[in-house]
Write an enzyme that holds these catalytic residues in place. Structure first.
Site, PDB file in Angstrom:
ATOM      1  N   SER A 268      28.642  38.167  -9.345  1.00 28.10           N
ATOM      2  CA  SER A 268      28.669  37.205  -8.251  1.00 28.10           C
ATOM      3  C   SER A 268      28.405  35.808  -8.804  1.00 28.10           C
ATOM      4  CB  SER A 268      27.610  37.584  -7.201  1.00 28.10           C
ATOM      5  OG  SER A 268      27.656  36.718  -6.089  1.00 28.10           O
ATOM      6  N   CYS A 269      28.673  34.785  -7.984  1.00 29.88           N
ATOM      7  CA  CYS A 269      28.390  33.392  -8.376  1.00 29.88           C
ATOM      8  C   CYS A 269      28.379  32.559  -7.108  1.00 29.88           C
ATOM      9  CB  CYS A 269      29.418  32.889  -9.391  1.00 29.88           C
ATOM     10  SG  CYS A 269      31.116  32.830  -8.775  1.00 29.88           S
TER      11      CYS A 269
END
Length: 285
Positions: A241-242
């Site tokens: 994720s980011c």
């Protein structure tokens, strides 16, 4: 001419230079810049590019046009049409680069993997590395493209949504890694998007994407493995994720090169999770 074999998911500038004219090869510029930068990837590509490179616009064209979240993965129909319009067929090898080194190109690499195309690699160091080795640039008007025929086949194992992430956070056989900065992960820094909460998913771990890079290039495979191994076991499924699904793909590419074989990107990433009042958020004290 023999079929072109990519050496791995990462190629060096000299390898690309040697094979640039191979009929099996397509080069794509997937440059994207944070909105506050004032830079425009399409305009920069029009002005200068690796010879023959076509522009892969995942922020404007090759995305879910109806999603409220930024540059979400499109459906198979749109992806097939847009990639075909770039003159690409399923039989071809693809090398992707960006103008910052290693930043946006892994996102495009992941999109191709998620759509069933495995003959795809990222140029290590991107356009800066190409230029630093004195390799040629093309600056005239981009040539017209003869359409190809590409058929996408969505691969669900490469793609995570919020429900997948909720399950992964509770599953010892999975690990969620967040590529954002440690300040944003902890909640010490505000999110740049209005209405998006600071902090992280309970149970996620932080691995800022820039810790996989050195002078704009990905670390060697052994050092990537040393970076991942304290956080993710070889048998675990990794969900990356980011902020909006771009730098998460740097973790996905790094994990692939480090030898992991169960990798997904959370497409909505923190733009979705932090923007939803229904999903749990934790901040470090």
């Amino acid at each position: 001419m023999n079929k072109l074999e990519l050496p791995s998911a990462l190629v060096e500038p000299q390898w690309l230079a040697r094979h640039l004219n191979h009929p099996d090869l397509v080069v794509l510029d997937a440059s994207w810049h944070m909105p506050a930068s004032g830079r425009n990837g399409v305009e920069e590509w029009q002005q200068r590019r690796i010879p023959g490179a076509r522009f892969f616009d995942f922020d404007g064209r090759i995305k879910d046009q109806h999603a409220s979240l930024p540059h979400m993965l499109p459906d198979e129909t749109l992806f097939s049409a847009e990639v075909s319009a770039l003159g690409i067929g399923n039989h071809q090898a693809i090398v992707i680069y960006d103008s910052l080194g290693i930043f946006a190109s892994p996102r495009a690499w992941w999109m191709f993997r998620a759509m069933g195309h495995d003959r795809v690699a990222v140029l290590n160091g991107g356009l800066p590395a190409w230029q630093s080795e004195g390799l040629p640039l093309e600056q005239e008007t981009p040539a017209a493209i003869e359409p190809g025929h590409f058929t996408a086949r969505r691969q669900p194992q490469w793609i995570a949504d919020a429900s997948d992430v909720e399950r992964a956070l509770q599953d010892k056989g999975s690990r969620v890694l967040d590529a954002r900065s440690r300040e944003r992960f902890s909640g010490a820094a505000a999110d740049p998007r209005p209405g998006v909460r600071p902090g992280h998913m309970p149970g996620a771990a932080c691995l800022p994407f820039n810790e996989l890079l050195e002078q704009g290039r990905l670390l060697p495979a052994d050092r990537l493995a040393d970076t991942f191994s304290p956080l993710v076991k070889a048998e675990q499924r990794l969900v990356c994720s980011c902020g909006s699904g771009v730098t998460a793909a740097i973790l996905a590419l790094g994990a692939e090169l480090a030898g992991y074989d169960q990798i997904a990107v959370y497409d909505g990433s923190w733009a979705e999770w932090g923007g939803s009042a229904h999903l749990p958020v934790e901040q470090d004290a």
